[in-house]
Design a protein around this motif. Structure first.
Motif, PDB file in Angstrom:
ATOM      1  N   PRO A 184       4.995  -2.326  -5.755  1.00  8.21           N
ATOM      2  CA  PRO A 184       4.304  -1.059  -5.535  1.00  8.21           C
ATOM      3  C   PRO A 184       3.550  -0.589  -6.778  1.00  8.21           C
ATOM      4  CG  PRO A 184       6.579  -0.633  -6.064  1.00  8.21           C
ATOM      5  CD  PRO A 184       6.411  -2.149  -6.080  1.00  8.21           C
ATOM      6  N   THR A 231       0.831  -1.188   0.000  1.00  4.23           N
ATOM      7  CA  THR A 231       0.000   0.000   0.000  1.00  4.23           C
ATOM      8  C   THR A 231       0.875   1.251   0.000  1.00  4.23           C
ATOM      9  OG1 THR A 231      -0.109  -0.152   2.412  1.00  4.23           O
ATOM     10  CG2 THR A 231      -1.954  -1.096   1.172  1.00  4.23           C
ATOM     11  N   THR A 232       0.306   2.358  -0.423  1.00  2.00           N
ATOM     12  CA  THR A 232       1.017   3.640  -0.416  1.00  2.00           C
ATOM     13  C   THR A 232       0.571   4.438   0.801  1.00  2.00           C
ATOM     14  OG1 THR A 232       1.140   3.663  -2.837  1.00  2.00           O
ATOM     15  CG2 THR A 232       1.474   5.757  -1.693  1.00  2.00           C
ATOM     16  N   GLY A 282      -1.872  -0.300  -4.342  1.00  3.41           N
ATOM     17  CA  GLY A 282      -0.985   0.820  -4.096  1.00  3.41           C
ATOM     18  C   GLY A 282      -1.530   2.156  -4.568  1.00  3.41           C
ATOM     19  N   ASN A 285       0.016  -6.933   3.951  1.00  2.90           N
ATOM     20  CA  ASN A 285       0.372  -5.627   4.503  1.00  2.90           C
ATOM     21  C   ASN A 285       0.102  -5.528   5.998  1.00  2.90           C
ATOM     22  OD1 ASN A 285       1.171  -3.425   2.342  1.00  2.90           O
ATOM     23  ND2 ASN A 285      -0.328  -4.776   1.365  1.00  2.90           N
ATOM     24  N   LEU A 297       6.832   4.258   4.481  1.00  5.52           N
ATOM     25  CA  LEU A 297       6.932   3.341   3.345  1.00  5.52           C
ATOM     26  C   LEU A 297       8.174   2.467   3.483  1.00  5.52           C
ATOM     27  CD1 LEU A 297       5.928   2.472   0.471  1.00  5.52           C
ATOM     28  CD2 LEU A 297       7.427   4.283  -0.423  1.00  5.52           C
TER      29      LEU A 297
END
Length: 301
Positions: free
Chosen positions: A45, A14-15, A50, A212, A28
């Motif tokens: 990514p 994920t961003t 993302g 994640n 990050l």
């Protein structure tokens, strides 16, 4: 034997966003390194999870540079997509310049057409660098369905096609691909709640979502299944499935980020047009998470 380059659990990372909406590069870096410490093989990514379609070009390149620095010699394999073929080619070349070790190539955003046009787009992006490429088939999200014979056609014309991420949600498609792909093209599961079935059908990699928040469990599930320890794998899979199914609904980005926040491994912030979950949606997701946390004995089998 052909060396596998996309083997194992590869998080579709994920961003993370800061309160002001900018990319949180410090988190990050920490998040990627934490998942790697739990046994993951590399990072993917800029994909659907993302929020790649809400990131500007310069933001994407900056994310890639952060991850390449954070992972050292471990592979960073970004999603490559754009509204235009020209934009996707530019991003692919920038990814190579940033030190990425592979690419995951998507069809163009928004425009969906016939195989002639889609093949021309994919071929241009694949040929833009010499990096090994994963073809990403996700007809649910992108309305373009790359059929097994079409994937085989691309692989036959481009020697750097080395993998397929299959996210059609149809396990029969996985078995069809496993039957025809040449040895140098690896098969990767792309939907979380078809992991066990996909590996049993021949997949050697998993581009995962709930990893994640739960990397140890994800790696353990993958490794148990690959090792043929089906009783243990099935037990862990059944425990994990309610969480894994959060990866297969329209608000999967918001849900996975929310679970990250609830487990202390991220923030629920998303970028518009996405909005964070409503109170009712949060309560429903908390119930799924609480049920998993109430039976920890099923983890670590």
């Amino acid at each position: 034997m052909t060396k596998r380059i996309f083997e194992g659990v590869l998080p579709a990372i994920t961003t993370p966003f800061s309160p002001d909406g900018s990319v949180d590069h410090e988190f990050l870096r920490e998040h990627a390194q934490w998942m790697m410490s739990q046994g993951c093989s590399g990072m993917v990514p800029l994909g659907s999870l993302g929020e790649g379609n809400t990131l500007e070009f310069d933001e994407k390149v900056a994310i890639l540079k952060t991850l390449v620095e954070a992972l050292g010699d471990k592979p960073v394999i970004p999603g490559i997509a754009s509204l235009s073929t020209q934009g996707a080619v530019k991003l692919a070349q920038a990814a190579k310049d940033a030190g990425c070790q592979g690419l995951m190539v998507l069809p163009p955003y928004v425009y969906t057409s016939d195989w002639r046009e889609m093949k021309a787009h994919m071929s241009a992006v694949i040929a833009a660098t010499d990096l090994p490429v994963i073809l990403y088939n996700n007809p649910v999200a992108y309305k373009t369905d790359f059929l097994p014979q079409q994937i085989l056609e691309l692989a036959g014309e481009h020697p750097n096609v080395r993998g397929v991420k299959e996210s059609s949600t149809d396990v029969r498609r996985v078995t069809a691909l496993a039957a025809i792909l040449p040895p140098q093209v690896e098969l990767l599961v792309g939907v979380d709640d078809a992991l066990l079935e996909g590996v049993l059908a021949g997949a050697t990699g998993w581009i995962a979502g709930l990893v994640n928040s739960h990397p140890r469990e994800s790696v353990e599930l993958f490794e148990l299944t690959r090792a043929g320890k089906y009783a243990e794998a099935t037990r862990l899979y059944r425990w994990f499935l309610p969480l894994l199914r959060l990866d297969t609904v329209p608000k999967f980005v918001q849900l996975i980020k929310f679970v990250q926040e609830e487990t202390g491994h991220g923030s629920a912030r998303v970028r518009a047009p996405r909005l964070e979950l409503t109170d009712a949606e949060k309560a429903e997701a908390r119930q799924v998470l609480a049920a998993a946390q109430a039976s920890p004995a099923l983890v670590g089998v």
